[in-house]
Design a protein around this motif. Structure first.
Motif, short mmCIF file in Angstrom:
data_model
loop_
_atom_site.label_atom_id
_atom_site.label_comp_id
_atom_site.label_asym_id
_atom_site.label_seq_id
_atom_site.Cartn_x
_atom_site.Cartn_y
_atom_site.Cartn_z
N VAL A 20 -8.66 3.50 1.41
CA VAL A 20 -9.46 4.54 1.98
C VAL A 20 -9.71 4.33 3.66
CG1 VAL A 20 -11.51 5.91 1.94
CG2 VAL A 20 -10.01 5.50 0.04
N GLY A 21 -10.27 2.94 3.89
CA GLY A 21 -10.50 2.71 5.10
C GLY A 21 -9.29 2.81 5.98
N ASN A 22 -8.09 2.35 5.44
CA ASN A 22 -6.72 2.63 6.37
C ASN A 22 -6.39 3.81 6.63
OD1 ASN A 22 -6.14 -0.28 7.00
ND2 ASN A 22 -4.97 -0.36 5.14
N LEU A 23 -6.74 4.72 5.74
CA LEU A 23 -6.76 6.40 5.92
C LEU A 23 -7.63 6.71 6.99
CD1 LEU A 23 -5.97 7.59 2.41
CD2 LEU A 23 -4.27 7.40 3.99
N GLY A 24 -8.65 6.30 6.72
CA GLY A 24 -9.71 6.44 7.91
C GLY A 24 -9.16 6.12 9.41
N LEU A 28 -0.64 3.68 7.58
CA LEU A 28 -0.45 4.84 6.60
C LEU A 28 0.46 3.81 5.48
CD1 LEU A 28 -0.94 7.51 5.43
CD2 LEU A 28 0.87 7.93 6.53
N VAL A 29 1.46 3.33 5.98
CA VAL A 29 2.45 2.57 4.99
C VAL A 29 1.26 1.65 4.01
CG1 VAL A 29 4.31 1.07 4.68
CG2 VAL A 29 4.49 3.16 6.13
N PHE A 30 0.66 0.59 4.85
CA PHE A 30 -0.34 -0.07 4.07
C PHE A 30 -1.27 0.63 3.14
CE2 PHE A 30 0.22 -3.12 8.10
CZ PHE A 30 0.83 -4.10 7.26
N ALA A 31 -1.67 1.72 3.57
CA ALA A 31 -2.62 2.39 2.52
C ALA A 31 -2.05 2.93 1.44
CB ALA A 31 -3.35 3.80 3.49
N ILE A 32 -0.75 3.53 1.80
CA ILE A 32 0.00 3.97 0.27
C ILE A 32 0.12 2.72 -0.62
CG2 ILE A 32 2.13 4.79 -0.32
CD1 ILE A 32 2.25 6.60 2.45
#
Length: 130
Positions: free
Chosen positions: A75-79, A111-115
């Motif tokens: 979620v932090g990465n999405l932020g 975004l790739v990391f977040a996924i």
């Protein structure tokens, strides 16, 4: 996604966050000039990278990564991705072409990391505390 892949993703993400910290804190003026961003924004971005990297390494080194913390990282990465596009919207007129490209590409990378981290977290067992 296997547990091994989640751990590797977290470690690679932590390495990139550490790189962000080093460049943005120890070469603030250079990075700001290259990207066409305010130095204060570059500094803040760098300081966000350090605790993020530490959390990622903490979770990656757990025998069974904590599902809640892994989700928090995703979620932090999405932020971060959202904030990157806000930076582009707010500062594109003053940014260099390199700066626009760097911010856009890093946003897609994050975004790739977040996924991958979200998929890895979803595969983890729920932690039950009594």
């Amino acid at each position: 996604m296997s547990l091994f892949n989640l751990k590797n993703t977290l470690i690679i993400d932590a390495i990139t966050c550490t790189g962000l910290f080093v460049f943005c804190i120890f070469a603030t003026a250079t990075v700001a000039n290259l990207l066409g961003l305010p130095s204060e924004l570059v500094t803040v971005a760098g300081w966000i990278g350090l605790p993020s990297a530490l959390l990622m390494l903490f979770v990656a080194n757990q025998k069974v990564p904590n599902k809640g913390l892994a989700n928090l990282i995703a979620v932090g990465n999405l932020g971060w991705v959202i904030a990157s596009f806000v930076v582009l919207a707010m500062f594109a007129a003053q940014m260099t072409a390199l700066g626009i490209a760097v911010v856009f590409v890093q946003a897609i990378g994050v975004l790739v990391f977040a996924i991958y981290e979200a998929k890895g977290a979803a595969a983890l067992p729920r932690t039950i505390t009594v």
